[in-house]
Design a protein around this motif. Structure first.
Motif, PDB file in Angstrom:
ATOM      1  N   VAL A 193       0.866  -1.171   0.000  1.00  0.00           N
ATOM      2  CA  VAL A 193       0.000   0.000   0.000  1.00  0.00           C
ATOM      3  C   VAL A 193       0.910   1.229   0.000  1.00  0.00           C
ATOM      4  CG1 VAL A 193      -1.759   1.268   1.287  1.00  0.00           C
ATOM      5  CG2 VAL A 193      -1.774  -1.242   1.289  1.00  0.00           C
ATOM      6  N   SER A 194       0.947   1.917  -1.122  1.00  0.00           N
ATOM      7  CA  SER A 194       1.845   3.049  -1.271  1.00  0.00           C
ATOM      8  C   SER A 194       1.053   4.344  -1.373  1.00  0.00           C
ATOM      9  CB  SER A 194       2.680   2.857  -2.539  1.00  0.00           C
ATOM     10  OG  SER A 194       3.411   4.012  -2.832  1.00  0.00           O
ATOM     11  N   ASP A 195       1.588   5.374  -0.726  1.00  0.00           N
ATOM     12  CA  ASP A 195       0.964   6.690  -0.789  1.00  0.00           C
ATOM     13  C   ASP A 195       1.996   7.715  -0.341  1.00  0.00           C
ATOM     14  OD1 ASP A 195      -2.201   7.556  -0.969  1.00  0.00           O
ATOM     15  OD2 ASP A 195      -0.978   9.016   0.126  1.00  0.00           O
ATOM     16  N   ALA A 196       1.825   8.947  -0.775  1.00  0.00           N
ATOM     17  CA  ALA A 196       2.749  10.010  -0.377  1.00  0.00           C
ATOM     18  C   ALA A 196       2.514  10.456   1.064  1.00  0.00           C
ATOM     19  CB  ALA A 196       2.618  11.206  -1.325  1.00  0.00           C
ATOM     20  N   VAL A 205      -4.037 -11.551   4.338  1.00  0.00           N
ATOM     21  CA  VAL A 205      -2.891 -11.568   3.441  1.00  0.00           C
ATOM     22  C   VAL A 205      -1.838 -10.660   4.048  1.00  0.00           C
ATOM     23  CG1 VAL A 205      -4.275 -11.988   1.369  1.00  0.00           C
ATOM     24  CG2 VAL A 205      -3.725  -9.632   2.035  1.00  0.00           C
ATOM     25  N   LYS A 206      -0.652 -10.666   3.484  1.00  0.00           N
ATOM     26  CA  LYS A 206       0.388  -9.766   3.965  1.00  0.00           C
ATOM     27  C   LYS A 206       0.276  -8.454   3.197  1.00  0.00           C
ATOM     28  CE  LYS A 206       5.213  -9.731   5.255  1.00  0.00           C
ATOM     29  NZ  LYS A 206       6.433 -10.530   5.299  1.00  0.00           N
ATOM     30  N   ALA A 207       0.072  -7.383   3.937  1.00  0.00           N
ATOM     31  CA  ALA A 207       0.017  -6.050   3.334  1.00  0.00           C
ATOM     32  C   ALA A 207       1.021  -5.170   4.065  1.00  0.00           C
ATOM     33  CB  ALA A 207      -1.386  -5.473   3.437  1.00  0.00           C
ATOM     34  N   ILE A 208       1.768  -4.410   3.300  1.00  0.00           N
ATOM     35  CA  ILE A 208       2.817  -3.559   3.841  1.00  0.00           C
ATOM     36  C   ILE A 208       2.578  -2.131   3.370  1.00  0.00           C
ATOM     37  CG2 ILE A 208       5.293  -3.077   3.792  1.00  0.00           C
ATOM     38  CD1 ILE A 208       5.701  -6.069   3.291  1.00  0.00           C
TER      39      ILE A 208
END
Length: 83
Positions: free
Chosen positions: A35-38, A56-59
């Motif tokens: 999970v990418s965000d500024a 699930v694995k979420a980073i």
């Protein structure tokens, strides 16, 4: 679980919009998710919630996609974490 054993990097995924919906959809189908965000803190909170709900694995990863080095760092971390 069509995406079991797959990994998705989703940018702009910490807001309440389409990015987060996409990340959750991938997780629902069994994919591990970056999970990418500024934003500084939100990607980590969203990743934690995705892990709890979808098992699930979420980073979370803070990344401004207009910054090439940050994108390279995100990809490197993803490869290190998930192979």
């Amino acid at each position: 679980m069509r995406l079991s054993h797959k990994v998705a990097i989703v940018t702009g995924a910490a807001g309440a919009g389409i990015g987060q919906a996409i990340a959750r959809s991938f997780a629902q189908e069994g994919a591990n998710v970056v999970v990418s965000d500024a934003h500084r803190e939100r990607p980590f909170a969203v990743a934690k919630d995705i892990t709890a709900v979808h098992k699930v694995k979420a980073i979370g990863f803070q990344c401004d996609v207009s910054n090439r080095q940050q994108v390279e760092d995100m990809v490197k971390m993803t490869l290190e974490e998930f192979g």
